[in-house]
Design a protein around this motif. Structure first.
Motif, PDB file in Angstrom:
ATOM      1  N   PHE A  95      34.818  46.032  35.402  1.00 12.40           N
ATOM      2  CA  PHE A  95      35.109  45.077  36.165  1.00 12.40           C
ATOM      3  C   PHE A  95      35.144  43.438  36.087  1.00 12.40           C
ATOM      4  N   ILE A  96      36.218  42.876  36.592  1.00 10.39           N
ATOM      5  CA  ILE A  96      36.674  41.498  36.529  1.00 10.39           C
ATOM      6  C   ILE A  96      36.182  40.851  38.067  1.00 10.39           C
ATOM      7  N   TYR A  97      35.056  39.712  37.504  1.00  5.79           N
ATOM      8  CA  TYR A  97      34.920  39.009  38.437  1.00  5.79           C
ATOM      9  C   TYR A  97      34.860  37.579  37.896  1.00  5.79           C
ATOM     10  N   LEU A  98      35.580  37.329  38.940  1.00  8.89           N
ATOM     11  CA  LEU A  98      36.422  35.957  39.470  1.00  8.89           C
ATOM     12  C   LEU A  98      35.845  35.031  40.208  1.00  8.89           C
ATOM     13  N   ALA A  99      35.483  33.488  40.337  1.00  4.91           N
ATOM     14  CA  ALA A  99      34.860  32.975  40.738  1.00  4.91           C
ATOM     15  C   ALA A  99      35.965  31.568  41.472  1.00  4.91           C
ATOM     16  N   VAL A 100      36.765  31.448  42.239  1.00  2.00           N
ATOM     17  CA  VAL A 100      37.713  30.677  43.096  1.00  2.00           C
ATOM     18  C   VAL A 100      36.785  29.449  43.947  1.00  2.00           C
TER      19      VAL A 100
END
Length: 125
Positions: A95-100
């Motif tokens: 999984f890719i975890y991305l915070a923006v």
């Protein structure tokens, strides 16, 4: 593998408005293969460890509900000032975890970039 992940992280950092952090982790083991942030106090590996539990809980729910023909594409968590996206690889192993930053994010562009790379993650890791 390393060159691909480094390019992926730099592409997100450069092209995703409001980029805060990203990590790529294996669902089975929890091992993080990439961790990158532009906010020194934000630990994407720690965030991934907690979000792995979210992914596993949803996978268990799918199983218990008998939704065997369903797979998780992504999970989006909207906080007051941030958006956290958990995107599952096509093979369901990573999984890719991305915070923006929610005030700067362009979700259409962000999803397009994630979709481009998530197809490759399964074959390159």
């Amino acid at each position: 593998m390393s060159d691909f992940l480094n390019q992926f992280g730099e592409d997100l950092k450069k092209n995703v408005p409001g980029f805060i952090a990203v990590s790529v982790a294996e669902i089975k083991s929890g091992i993080s293969y990439l961790s990158l942030t532009v906010v020194p106090d934000f630990d994407p590996e720690l965030a991934s460890a907690f979000n792995l539990e979210v992914v596993k809980a949803k996978m268990n729910a799918i199983n218990v509900l008998g939704l065997n023909d369903q797979v998780i594409d992504n999970i989006m968590i909207t906080l007051s000032t941030q958006i956290h996206i958990i995107d599952i690889s096509d093979n369901g192993e990573y999984f890719i975890y991305l915070a923006v930053d929610a005030t700067k994010a362009n979700l259409g562009m962000t999803k397009a970039i994630l979709n481009k790379y998530k197809k490759e993650i399964a074959s390159k890791l």
